[in-house]
Design an enzyme around this catalytic site. Structure first.
Site, PDB file in Angstrom:
ATOM      1  N   ASP A  21      -6.084 -17.128   5.007  1.00 28.71           N
ATOM      2  CA  ASP A  21      -5.157 -17.799   5.908  1.00 28.71           C
ATOM      3  C   ASP A  21      -4.991 -19.232   5.409  1.00 28.71           C
ATOM      4  OD1 ASP A  21      -3.706 -18.381   8.417  1.00 28.71           O
ATOM      5  OD2 ASP A  21      -5.516 -19.543   8.894  1.00 28.71           O
ATOM      6  N   ASP A  23      -3.258 -22.519   7.455  1.00 25.32           N
ATOM      7  CA  ASP A  23      -3.471 -23.593   8.421  1.00 25.32           C
ATOM      8  C   ASP A  23      -4.761 -23.360   9.209  1.00 25.32           C
ATOM      9  OD1 ASP A  23      -3.074 -25.900   9.787  1.00 25.32           O
ATOM     10  OD2 ASP A  23      -1.287 -25.261  10.858  1.00 25.32           O
TER      11      ASP A  23
END
Length: 282
Positions: A21, A23
């Protein structure tokens, strides 16, 4: 097609592929998180396959790539998957011939054009309505989307995110706009594209060319990142540098295989256990 496997702790480098991932995992705002740059370089030095997975609908893959490069992380566009790139695959493979009405950012328009998805502004001609984060969403767009759905178009959510965190607070995201169209049209969403959907999982595993159990999914959100991995048979790691905490595991009932303070754990482990390739270079 996929299924949760039994949890089994394995060494950090015992995978062929790593899915990150962005952010809250790799960066926050415009800054790389501590250890992120070293971790990615460590995995590249060990010839691991890497992909970056985001639910963003406001940036193209080129823009995401450019941001990572600015932060000191070299990558290619094909190593990045977004909710919009998966949406392009969705319309090509699951709805060929679709005419899609777009409610979202300029990035959505660009990615649909790249995927050669036919779009329309006419709600009466639309077969699908694709919704993402749209800061220009207003009464007129709500009316157009509602009328398209009431006329038979299928409502597609680019991701299930209710809000988007910013450095200054939060703003409504895709799911808030989808709910508005559902309420106005009195019809339900037909499909959700982004993490943790099976479409997203299929896209990622195809790009990585690996079996689920060969991949480690690393993210800061249990209900998207970890659930994506758990539901498909990947191994999963929750990092506590973003949205969720250890308490969130109890609240959601979603259990990762590993819980780390940050992505930097991988780089730290490498310093303790250098690979044979690194040893040869010393």
């Amino acid at each position: 097609m996929f299924g949760r496997r039994e949890s089994q702790v394995r060494p950090i480098f015992d995978f062929t592929s790593y899915l990150f991932d962005l952010d809250g995992t790799i960066y926050v705002g415009g800054k790389a998180l501590p250890g992120a740059v070293d971790t990615i370089q460590t995995l590249r030095d060990r010839d691991k396959k890497i992909m970056f997975a985001t639910n963003t609908t406001v940036y193209t893959r080129e823009e995401v790539r450019d941001k990572l490069i600015q932060l000191g992380i070299e990558c290619e566009r094909d190593e990045i998957v977004t909710a919009l790139s998966v949406a392009g695959m969705y319309f090509r493979h699951y709805a060929p011939g679709a005419k899609v009405l777009l409610i979202g950012s300029d990035a959505m328009t660009e990615e649909m054009k790249f995927s050669e998805v036919d779009t329309t502004d006419d709600p009466m001609l639309a077969t699908h309505v694709l919704v993402g984060l749209d800061r220009r969403f207003d009464f007129e767009k709500l009316t157009v989307g509602m009328n398209a759905v009431r006329s038979g178009a299928l409502l597609i959510a680019a991701n299930p995110d209710p809000f988007c965190p910013l450095e200054t607070g939060v703003i409504p995201d895709t799911w808030a706009l989808v709910r508005a169209i559902e309420t106005a049209s009195m019809l339900q969403t037909h499909d959700i594209i982004g993490k943790p959907s099976r479409y997203y999982a299929s896209y990622v595993l195809h790009q990585l060319d690996c079996r689920p159990e060969e991949c480690l999914m690393v993210g800061d959100r249990l209900e998207t990142d970890v659930e994506l991995g758990n539901s498909t048979g990947m191994y999963t790691a929750l990092v506590l540098s973003g949205a969720d905490s250890k308490e969130s595991i109890v609240r959601t009932g979603i259990e990762p295989d590993y819980v780390w303070a940050s992505i930097g754990v991988i780089a730290e482990e490498a310093r303790l256990q250098p690979s044979s390739k690194v040893k040869e270079q010393i």
